[in-house]
Design a protein around this motif. Structure first.
Motif, mmCIF file in Angstrom:
data_model
loop_
_atom_site.group_PDB
_atom_site.id
_atom_site.type_symbol
_atom_site.label_atom_id
_atom_site.label_comp_id
_atom_site.label_asym_id
_atom_site.label_seq_id
_atom_site.Cartn_x
_atom_site.Cartn_y
_atom_site.Cartn_z
ATOM 1 N N GLY A 36 -3.374 -0.599 3.846
ATOM 2 C CA GLY A 36 -2.523 0.227 4.185
ATOM 3 C C GLY A 36 -1.179 -0.553 4.161
ATOM 4 N N VAL A 37 0.014 -0.009 4.209
ATOM 5 C CA VAL A 37 1.254 -0.563 4.411
ATOM 6 C C VAL A 37 1.667 -1.704 5.387
ATOM 7 C CG1 VAL A 37 3.902 -0.456 4.178
ATOM 8 C CG2 VAL A 37 2.624 0.785 2.826
ATOM 9 N N CYS A 38 1.866 -2.927 5.309
ATOM 10 C CA CYS A 38 1.697 -3.785 6.698
ATOM 11 C C CYS A 38 2.973 -3.579 7.476
ATOM 12 C CB CYS A 38 1.878 -5.134 6.089
ATOM 13 S SG CYS A 38 2.186 -6.268 7.499
ATOM 14 N N PRO A 39 2.887 -3.100 8.737
ATOM 15 C CA PRO A 39 4.112 -2.820 9.536
ATOM 16 C C PRO A 39 4.676 -4.104 9.872
ATOM 17 C CG PRO A 39 2.200 -2.542 10.925
ATOM 18 C CD PRO A 39 1.563 -3.056 9.360
ATOM 19 N N PHE A 40 4.409 -5.262 9.539
ATOM 20 C CA PHE A 40 4.719 -6.484 10.276
ATOM 21 C C PHE A 40 5.758 -7.108 9.421
ATOM 22 C CE2 PHE A 40 0.627 -6.206 12.256
ATOM 23 C CZ PHE A 40 0.936 -5.504 13.320
ATOM 24 N N HIS A 41 6.110 -6.625 8.271
ATOM 25 C CA HIS A 41 6.998 -7.297 7.289
ATOM 26 C C HIS A 41 7.359 -6.138 6.521
ATOM 27 C CE1 HIS A 41 3.781 -7.356 4.362
ATOM 28 N NE2 HIS A 41 4.780 -7.669 3.241
ATOM 29 N N ASP A 42 8.602 -6.338 5.639
ATOM 30 C CA ASP A 42 9.036 -5.301 4.645
ATOM 31 C C ASP A 42 8.141 -5.081 3.622
ATOM 32 O OD1 ASP A 42 10.899 -3.750 3.283
ATOM 33 O OD2 ASP A 42 12.450 -5.172 2.922
ATOM 34 N N ASP A 43 7.359 -4.518 3.658
ATOM 35 C CA ASP A 43 6.064 -4.101 2.651
ATOM 36 C C ASP A 43 6.496 -2.785 1.874
ATOM 37 O OD1 ASP A 43 4.078 -4.751 1.248
ATOM 38 O OD2 ASP A 43 2.494 -3.800 2.721
ATOM 39 N N HIS A 44 6.306 -2.873 0.617
ATOM 40 C CA HIS A 44 6.574 -1.905 -0.183
ATOM 41 C C HIS A 44 5.112 -1.295 -0.829
ATOM 42 C CE1 HIS A 44 11.035 -2.298 0.160
ATOM 43 N NE2 HIS A 44 10.741 -3.678 0.117
ATOM 44 N N SER A 45 4.242 -1.964 -0.795
ATOM 45 C CA SER A 45 2.971 -1.412 -1.477
ATOM 46 C C SER A 45 1.829 -2.008 -0.342
ATOM 47 C CB SER A 45 2.643 -1.986 -2.618
ATOM 48 O OG SER A 45 2.785 -3.432 -2.681
ATOM 49 N N PRO A 46 0.726 -1.220 -0.420
ATOM 50 C CA PRO A 46 -0.401 -1.651 0.665
ATOM 51 C C PRO A 46 -0.846 -3.048 0.371
ATOM 52 C CG PRO A 46 -0.916 0.629 -0.421
ATOM 53 C CD PRO A 46 0.203 -0.010 -1.092
#
Length: 580
Positions: A36-46
């Protein structure tokens, strides 16, 4: 009351980390793990991997690692004890924590704001607050709503709050730092006077600022917002977040508005999955908070030009995080508060239930700016729409938009498709995110591989106890020691429970994330374990031998030189014997 370790382990054993995290963000199965897309940084892909087998999550990008408690704690921005309580409720296990008191270096400011809110709420319920209360009631805000949102009143006196706070022994510097008191000619005065006070809350529901509104026909600024302080950072907050988060997750949708009054009005008609950007430019931090609530987002800003600008800015920030929002635009420059009062609840709810998709919004915007009866401007419109379609990641929305543009402009669909860039990527590559491997020598690899298997096997822990006295790398030495302690205390080893055991030891938890994400066989090969142990002993012996060799070089005393030489030789002989 502190929850005992057996209860904590019971809670964790009754939860599946995949099921829990799936309630917060979408996960896709790939092989034996979920991504899944990480909610703890500015993630744009899983880039976050979740292991059902290990009951562990690890982000290959930012390194975030933990078990179900750690995820809830960091995602909800709550204490470890509160995370345990939340997980216990999910597992159907009763625990009593009592009141969880958080220590904070800015506790004095939180206390000041708590006292100020009580002061303002008391004011609005006195005879002096009658006119302000009547104003709110006439705007169809009942007593229950006024109380629920903590609405109060600052009286038309220059220093009533200041005197109250001074009586509680707060010093002048702290009062000024709070943002509720200012200094003029060496005299302290209240910042807010004769305004209805709407409290602004942090993510946990603590009052940290105010939105003060005129109500008595004054011609001065309609609203005065708190200035930023040590505890109030507008770009990191969303108004009503603490109150709306469960409703947003329940409805799998979040509505973003501009100001507190819009939110409060929406609440009066039963629309409770809404947050507000506090009138500031919608930024990256706020977009990431929204993503924690839902990826189904509706933007419902004010209908004027400022609201349009805010809508464009929010679209830009949300799409950077892979969120394609829907948009509601209100007629006659209305804000949601005004629209609901004038048109009623049903009309507003109908708007929310029938938002524009992002392409409809951009199409509408372009049509308002261009004359489509002009050939040149029509071509400009088509090219701009093609550029917008190119940015769409949703294949279905892309296809629908292409067909619609072709039908609307009478331009051949194949010509439009020829100008569309094919950005489709291979999903296998997308989900098989590999963390960049640091260059490591055989000794560091041996430490990591040994710990990997120590986290799986009591037998490996016993081999470590018997044959290793010292891990070369400090963080791995600490982890190995803690694994040994955990096993001796509990009689078993489990990586998810071990994460809980480590508590707030962030460095060790991150290192464990690196180790558990190694692509190693789960089947234990004891000959390989012996090799790891041998490599670590070899390193230790080399280091010890080098110590004596260096001492030998710097020593002038013959007897000591001989002593150091013999010790270095003894280590070398012992190593040669072990290699046979």
């Amino acid at each position: 009351m502190w929850v005992d370790k057996n209860t904590i382990n019971e809670i964790r054993n009754n939860l599946d980390i995949v099921d829990v995290i799936s309630n917060y963000l979408p996960l896709t199965s790939k092989g034996k793990n979920y991504f899944g897309v990480c909610p703890f940084h500015d993630d744009h892909s899983p880039s976050m991997s979740v292991s059902r087998e290990k009951q562990l999550y690890t982000c290959f990008s930012c390194g975030a690692t933990g078990n179900v408690f750690k995820f809830i704690q960091d995602y909800e921005n709550i204490s470890f004890q509160e995370a345990i309580k939340k997980c216990a409720d999910m597992a159907g296990i009763t625990v009593e924590l009592g009141q969880v008191i958080q220590k904070n270096k800015h506790q004095d400011l939180y206390d000041i704001y708590e006292l100020s809110q009580k002061f303002y709420q008391n004011n609005i319920n006195t005879e002096l607050g009658k006119k302000a209360k009547t104003y709110l009631l006439n705007r169809n805000l009942d007593e229950k709503t006024i109380k629920e949102f903590g609405i109060g009143l600052s009286l038309n006196e220059k220093d009533m709050l200041t005197k109250l706070l001074k009586s509680k022994n707060y010093d002048d510097n702290t009062l000024i730092r709070s943002g509720l008191v200012n200094e003029n000619n060496y005299t302290l005065n209240d910042v807010y006077r004769n305004r209805i006070m709407f409290p602004l809350y942090d993510l946990n529901g603590k009052v940290i600022g105010y939105n003060g509104r005129v109500y008595n026909g004054e011609t001065e600024n309609k609203y005065v917002n708190s200035k930023e302080t040590d505890i109030f950072k507008k770009r990191e907050l969303l108004y009503n977040y603490h109150r709306a988060k469960e409703e947003c997750r329940h409805k799998h949708q979040v509505i973003i508005m501009e100001g507190p009054m819009d939110i409060i009005r929406a609440y009066t008609i039963g629309v409770k999955n809404c947050v507000a950007a506090l009138g500031t430019a919608f930024g990256k931090e706020q977009a990431m908070l929204v993503r924690k609530l839902s990826t189904d987002v509706i933007l419902c800003f004010d209908g004027d030009q400022a609201g349009l600008k805010a809508t464009k800015g929010a679209i830009e920030e949300l799409t950077k995080l892979g969120i394609t929002p829907k948009i509601v635009r209100l007629e006659n420059n209305s804000d949601p508060d005004e629209y609901i009062i004038k048109n009623g609840a049903d009309a507003f709810i109908s708007k929310i239930n029938n938002p524009m998709n992002i392409m409809e919004f951009k199409e509408s915007l372009l049509k308002s700016e261009l004359n489509l009866n002009n050939t040149v401007e029509l071509a400009k419109y088509i090219n701009k729409m093609i550029s917008e379609i190119n940015n769409i990641d949703d294949d279905i929305l892309k296809e629908v938009s292409i067909n619609k543009l072709s039908e609307e402009t009478k331009v051949d669909i194949n010509l439009i498709k020829d100008k569309i860039v094919n950005k489709k990527t291979n999903e296998t590559v997308k989900f098989e995110v590999k963390k960049e491997q640091k260059k490591t020598n055989k000794y560091i690899k041996s430490e990591m591989y040994l710990i990997y298997y120590m986290l799986q096997s009591i037998d490996v822990i016993k081999m470590y106890e018997k044959k290793i006295t010292h891990m070369p790398t400090e963080v791995y030495r600490h982890i190995a020691f803690q694994i040994d302690c955990f096993y001796k205390e509990n009689g078993f080893i489990n990586v998810a429970d071990f994460i809980t055991y480590l508590g707030d030891d962030a460095d060790s938890i991150k290192a464990i994330g690196d180790i558990t994400s190694l692509d190693l066989s789960d089947e234990i090969n004891y000959e390989e374990i012996e090799d790891y142990l041998s490599n670590i002993r070899e390193y230790n012996e080399k280091e010890q031998s080098n110590i004596y060799i260096n001492k030998l070089k710097n020593e002038t005393d013959y007897k000591k030189k001989l002593e150091f030489a013999n010790k270095a030789l003894e280590i070398k002989r012992r190593r040669e014997q072990n290699d046979r």
